[in-house]
Design a protein around this motif. Structure first.
Motif, PDB file in Angstrom:
ATOM      1  N   VAL B 283       0.840  -1.206   0.000  1.00  0.00           N
ATOM      2  CA  VAL B 283       0.000   0.000   0.000  1.00  0.00           C
ATOM      3  C   VAL B 283       0.876   1.257   0.000  1.00  0.00           C
ATOM      4  O   VAL B 283       0.580   2.243  -0.687  1.00  0.00           O
ATOM      5  CB  VAL B 283      -0.976   0.001   1.205  1.00  0.00           C
ATOM      6  CG1 VAL B 283      -1.691   1.342   1.324  1.00  0.00           C
ATOM      7  CG2 VAL B 283      -2.007  -1.122   1.050  1.00  0.00           C
ATOM      8  N   SER B 284       1.975   1.201   0.742  1.00  0.00           N
ATOM      9  CA  SER B 284       2.825   2.397   0.832  1.00  0.00           C
ATOM     10  C   SER B 284       3.507   2.720  -0.496  1.00  0.00           C
ATOM     11  O   SER B 284       4.025   3.819  -0.684  1.00  0.00           O
ATOM     12  CB  SER B 284       3.863   2.250   1.950  1.00  0.00           C
ATOM     13  OG  SER B 284       4.784   1.249   1.605  1.00  0.00           O
ATOM     14  N   LEU B 285       3.505   1.771  -1.416  1.00  0.00           N
ATOM     15  CA  LEU B 285       4.049   2.067  -2.750  1.00  0.00           C
ATOM     16  C   LEU B 285       3.270   3.197  -3.407  1.00  0.00           C
ATOM     17  O   LEU B 285       3.774   3.894  -4.289  1.00  0.00           O
ATOM     18  CB  LEU B 285       3.963   0.823  -3.649  1.00  0.00           C
ATOM     19  CG  LEU B 285       4.915  -0.338  -3.358  1.00  0.00           C
ATOM     20  CD1 LEU B 285       4.539  -1.531  -4.216  1.00  0.00           C
ATOM     21  CD2 LEU B 285       6.364   0.065  -3.611  1.00  0.00           C
ATOM     22  N   GLY B 286       2.025   3.386  -2.983  1.00  0.00           N
ATOM     23  CA  GLY B 286       1.165   4.401  -3.585  1.00  0.00           C
ATOM     24  C   GLY B 286       1.753   5.806  -3.529  1.00  0.00           C
ATOM     25  O   GLY B 286       1.455   6.639  -4.389  1.00  0.00           O
ATOM     26  N   ASN B 287       2.593   6.067  -2.553  1.00  0.00           N
ATOM     27  CA  ASN B 287       3.219   7.392  -2.469  1.00  0.00           C
ATOM     28  C   ASN B 287       4.454   7.492  -3.370  1.00  0.00           C
ATOM     29  O   ASN B 287       5.060   8.559  -3.463  1.00  0.00           O
ATOM     30  CB  ASN B 287       3.578   7.726  -1.031  1.00  0.00           C
ATOM     31  CG  ASN B 287       2.335   8.028  -0.217  1.00  0.00           C
ATOM     32  OD1 ASN B 287       1.389   8.621  -0.735  1.00  0.00           O
ATOM     33  ND2 ASN B 287       2.308   7.610   1.032  1.00  0.00           N
ATOM     34  N   LEU B 288       4.807   6.384  -3.991  1.00  0.00           N
ATOM     35  CA  LEU B 288       5.908   6.318  -4.979  1.00  0.00           C
ATOM     36  C   LEU B 288       7.259   6.796  -4.457  1.00  0.00           C
ATOM     37  O   LEU B 288       8.147   7.111  -5.241  1.00  0.00           O
ATOM     38  CB  LEU B 288       5.549   7.120  -6.245  1.00  0.00           C
ATOM     39  CG  LEU B 288       4.264   6.757  -6.988  1.00  0.00           C
ATOM     40  CD1 LEU B 288       4.164   7.582  -8.285  1.00  0.00           C
ATOM     41  CD2 LEU B 288       4.182   5.282  -7.320  1.00  0.00           C
ATOM     42  N   GLU B 289       7.431   6.892  -3.164  1.00  0.00           N
ATOM     43  CA  GLU B 289       8.674   7.449  -2.628  1.00  0.00           C
ATOM     44  C   GLU B 289       9.453   6.464  -1.777  1.00  0.00           C
ATOM     45  O   GLU B 289      10.599   6.703  -1.424  1.00  0.00           O
ATOM     46  CB  GLU B 289       8.339   8.667  -1.762  1.00  0.00           C
ATOM     47  CG  GLU B 289       7.366   8.304  -0.649  1.00  0.00           C
ATOM     48  CD  GLU B 289       7.218   9.392   0.398  1.00  0.00           C
ATOM     49  OE1 GLU B 289       6.219  10.103   0.334  1.00  0.00           O
ATOM     50  OE2 GLU B 289       8.103   9.483   1.253  1.00  0.00           O
ATOM     51  N   LEU B 298       6.139   2.424  -8.954  1.00  0.00           N
ATOM     52  CA  LEU B 298       4.920   2.360  -9.758  1.00  0.00           C
ATOM     53  C   LEU B 298       4.801   1.014 -10.483  1.00  0.00           C
ATOM     54  O   LEU B 298       3.719   0.422 -10.531  1.00  0.00           O
ATOM     55  CB  LEU B 298       4.907   3.515 -10.775  1.00  0.00           C
ATOM     56  CG  LEU B 298       3.619   3.701 -11.561  1.00  0.00           C
ATOM     57  CD1 LEU B 298       2.446   4.029 -10.637  1.00  0.00           C
ATOM     58  CD2 LEU B 298       3.770   4.826 -12.596  1.00  0.00           C
ATOM     59  N   SER B 299       5.907   0.503 -11.011  1.00  0.00           N
ATOM     60  CA  SER B 299       5.815  -0.754 -11.765  1.00  0.00           C
ATOM     61  C   SER B 299       5.462  -1.917 -10.836  1.00  0.00           C
ATOM     62  O   SER B 299       4.665  -2.791 -11.195  1.00  0.00           O
ATOM     63  CB  SER B 299       7.090  -1.030 -12.568  1.00  0.00           C
ATOM     64  OG  SER B 299       8.175  -1.330 -11.747  1.00  0.00           O
ATOM     65  N   VAL B 300       6.007  -1.921  -9.616  1.00  0.00           N
ATOM     66  CA  VAL B 300       5.662  -3.006  -8.677  1.00  0.00           C
ATOM     67  C   VAL B 300       4.216  -2.837  -8.199  1.00  0.00           C
ATOM     68  O   VAL B 300       3.475  -3.813  -8.050  1.00  0.00           O
ATOM     69  CB  VAL B 300       6.637  -3.035  -7.476  1.00  0.00           C
ATOM     70  CG1 VAL B 300       6.234  -4.109  -6.465  1.00  0.00           C
ATOM     71  CG2 VAL B 300       8.059  -3.288  -7.951  1.00  0.00           C
ATOM     72  N   LEU B 301       3.812  -1.587  -8.005  1.00  0.00           N
ATOM     73  CA  LEU B 301       2.453  -1.323  -7.534  1.00  0.00           C
ATOM     74  C   LEU B 301       1.406  -1.814  -8.539  1.00  0.00           C
ATOM     75  O   LEU B 301       0.399  -2.433  -8.159  1.00  0.00           O
ATOM     76  CB  LEU B 301       2.290   0.180  -7.290  1.00  0.00           C
ATOM     77  CG  LEU B 301       0.928   0.688  -6.820  1.00  0.00           C
ATOM     78  CD1 LEU B 301       0.514   0.028  -5.516  1.00  0.00           C
ATOM     79  CD2 LEU B 301       0.962   2.209  -6.632  1.00  0.00           C
TER      80      LEU B 301
END
Lengths: 269, 461
Positions: B283-289, B298-301
């Motif tokens: 879920v934290s990938l959503g902030n892309l940071e 983004l690609s893993v998300l």
């Protein structure tokens, strides 16, 4: 000797003492209490072995063992580990079913626990990381006055006055105490102030979880009569008189839980 | 005798190799074959602490072997330090940030934005071969040194310490002040008096709470964001345009939308499709940071969204999750609980408020991008006054069907400490859900005291 019946043990390894209680079916059969060392496995085993010796039992005679206290994670002899908050609730409920509020003061922490009629925890609060307001705090104060830990309470009860004290930090309180002695305050009045400052700190925990009668005081510090009185005054309650050594309540609760687990797992009918 | 290390099973290799590549900011890619090799051969040698089978220290990390994106976030975490070193070698600019903001302006200005946790992670990864115990002691030593050097105790002093000591090649310190972190200003002050005074510094001044409806506050903050981008441009030597910021906002909005979808998908499942750690890392990938590389995140998300949808549809349960676990929602800044030990005790973490607030806040894409970003930032629910923040938190708790709430605040985090009680009281009053407040020690070797309280809370539930 012929062994009959089902035996369940609870082992509570705290920071200052390790305790064990063996239940035979539904009754307290034997207890053990030793000082904790740096090796919590050894401390727990020492307490358990002492109880086994008193009971004339071997470890193999025990149907189920539950470990609790800070040493519970290093208890290879136990079938399961449960936190001491749950154990104090069960232990108290086992002895005093009308109790709904528990104050537990041990060597390194202090807990305010609310329970339901079945002994299940409904809310709790604990002191944070500092030793202020715990058994260790009193131990330091006993050292300052060069008196025995077990005499602190009765000395405090002989006071004619209460010297206001800080309970925020054990180290600061120690230097504050030395200053008060140098100023000529009487030791019993200072000790009375220390007990009341700890009691007020506990009252702060209860502002989070609330109080409901009956109220019980468990843990090693519960043997301190001065602390019991100070808490009764701070919380404006009357504390139920313990039927056994209040330091054993956690281990007793662990033994009760051991019996419940054994039943659930079909080891005891 | 060496410590026992976790090994990914060869039985899952084939399935993993069928998954997607990871694409990075610089256009390079890493294939599943390379990731598998790293996780099974190179990684355990470099970072044995990350693979050590140790129940009581550290945590399990990602061991959900049949969830490829779980392994990929693990890979990104383990290679973080090496990737930051490579980025610096290639002339990339890196900023030390703090304060809970979205990183869109940094992306626009071609700068990697790292929060204190990531700065520490970069430094931690520079040393190889440590077991968990050695690694914990090393981190504790670093934190203690920071306490002494800066004469203040707060949660994230380590980052400033590494910058001051010259351990890391940070180009600019650019935190948002007065945004949730009471220690930001202290850290900045300590930096100004430290030996490494040449690192560029900018305080992005953030208007005090409850100003989101005031145009002057939005304009003022938008002006500060322009100053930020200008400062970053001074470091990189490039000229960031409004169009660059708009593109960055669109890119980050894509991440925020996917992150939000992923979280809601997860919440919709009757059976938790992942364990606590995997939920948080995906879920934290959503902030892309999170991994210092927007495109990689983004690609893993995107791939994770697909896998989680499949798991939810097929009722697949996440690795090590117990049957009918008690669902915990964690509140507070820069905190979390030990996922694996809490799962062993019969619980699962279903959400956190921190950073979820800005992941779920989309920025308007039409009009002045600085104004739009400033407006959204001032509207972050997490940064609002107590009543507003509590109401938003209650909404998240209900959506996640949490059974209990734990508010953790770090020792020295005065803002969170002060508001924890009133927020929890409102939650308790309006939902009836059991709550617990815990103050966390900063010194690293706190695990048992904290887990004791968490386990007692789980037992109570």
């Amino acid at each position: 000797m012929t062994i009959s019946g089902n035996y369940f043990a609870g082992v509570d390894v705290g920071s200052l003492a390790a305790k064990s209680v063996i239940l035979k079916d539904g009754e307290i059969f034997a207890t053990g209490l030793v000082q904790s060392g740096v090796n919590s496995v050894e401390s727990g085993l020492n307490a358990l072995n002492l109880a086994l010796e008193t009971a004339g039992l071997k470890k193999e005679d025990l149907t189920y063992i539950v470990g609790t206290g800070y040493g519970r994670v290093s208890a290879p002899y136990a079938n399961k580990a449960v936190t001491e908050i749950t154990c104090h609730a069960k232990g108290t409920n086992y002895l005093h079913p009308t109790v709904r509020t528990i104050i537990d003061m041990g060597g390194q922490d202090c807990k305010a626990i609310r329970i339901d009629p079945d002994g299940a925890v409904v809310d709790f609060a604990m002191n944070d990381k500092c030793a202020a307001g715990t058994g260790r705090f009193l131990e330091v104060m006993a050292g300052v006055f060069k008196v025995k830990l077990e005499d602190l309470g009765s000395i405090a009860l002989s006071a004619t006055d209460t010297v206001p004290m800080s309970s925020t930090c054990t180290v600061f309180a120690e230097s504050e105490t030395i200053s008060l002695v140098a100023r000529g305050e009487k030791p019993e009045n200072i000790l009375n102030g220390i007990h009341h400052s700890i009691a007020n700190r506990i009252a702060g925990l209860f502002s989070r979880v609330g109080i409901e009668s009956d109220v019980f005081f468990s843990g090693g510090v519960a043997k301190n009569s001065g602390m019991k009185t100070a808490i009764e005054q701070a919380l404006k309650v009357s504390i139920v008189k313990p039927e056994i050594d209040p330091q054993l309540i956690g281990a007793l609760g662990a033994a009760v839980i051991a019996r419940n687990f054994a039943k659930k797992e079909g080891l005891w009918v | 005798m060496g410590k026992q290390l976790f090994r990914y099973s060869e039985a899952n290799k084939e399935g993993f190799l069928d998954s997607d590549n990871i694409t990075f900011n610089d256009g390079s890619i890493v294939t599943p074959e390379e990731i598998w090799h790293y996780l099974t051969v190179e990684g355990p040698v470099k970072y044995p602490s990350a693979f050590e089978v140790n129940l009581y220290q550290g945590n399990r990390g990602s061991r959900d072997e049949t969830l490829p994106t779980s392994l990929k976030t693990r890979y990104l975490g383990l290679t973080f330090s090496a990737r930051m070193e490579k980025a610096k070698d290639n002339g990339k600019s890196i900023a030390f940030i703090q304060g809970g903001q979205a990183v869109d302006p940094y992306t626009a200005a071609d700068t990697i934005a790292l929060r204190p946790g990531l700065v520490n992670q970069w430094n931690n990864g520079l040393e190889y071969g440590n077991d968990i115990n050695k690694e914990n002691l090393r981190r504790k030593k670093s934190k203690e040194k920071a306490f002494h050097d800066m004469s203040f105790e707060a949660c994230q002093t380590g980052g400033y310490e590494h910058v001051q000591a010259g351990n890391l090649r940070i180009d600019v310190i650019a935190p948002y002040t007065v945004l949730r972190c009471s220690d930001v200003s202290y850290g900045v002050e300590a930096h100004r008096h430290g030996p490494n005074k040449d690192v560029k510094l900018l305080n992005v001044d953030f208007p005090l709470r409850n100003q989101a409806d005031k145009p002057w506050a939005i304009e003022y903050f938008a002006g500060n964001l322009r100053r930020l981008v200008h400062t970053l441009d001074e470091v990189t030597g490039r000229k960031t345009t409004e169009d660059d910021l708009l593109k960055a906002i669109k890119l980050h909005n894509e991440g925020r939308r996917l992150g939000t979808e992923l979280a809601e998908l997860w919440w919709s499942a009757d059976i938790p499709p992942t364990n606590s750690d995997d939920r948080a890392s995906l879920v934290s990938l959503g902030n892309l940071e999170t991994h210092g590389d927007v495109q990689a995140s983004l690609s893993v998300l995107k791939e994770a969204r697909k896998f989680i949808a499949e798991r939810v549809k097929n009722g697949v349960k996440g690795h090590a999750v117990t049957d009918n676990p008690k669902r915990l929602f964690i509140l507070g800044s820069c905190v979390g609980i030990n996922g694996s030990r809490s799962e062993d005790a019969g619980a699962i973490v279903v959400g956190r408020d921190d950073q979820w607030s800005h992941c779920s806040s989309l920025v308007e894409e039409e009009g002045d991008p600085y104004y739009n970003l400033a407006k959204t930032t001032l509207e972050y629910p997490y940064e609002q006054g107590i009543e507003k923040r509590a109401q938003w938190t209650i909404e998240q708790i209900r959506k996640s069907r949490a059974d209990g709430v734990i508010f953790i605040h770090n020792w020295g985090c005065n803002t969170q400490a002060a508001i924890s009680r009133p927020i929890v009281d409102i939650i308790k009053r309006e939902t009836g859900i059991p709550t617990y407040i815990h103050e966390r020690d900063l010194h690293g070797l706190r695990d048992e005291q904290e887990q004791n309280r968490v386990n007692a809370f789980i037992e109570m539930l």
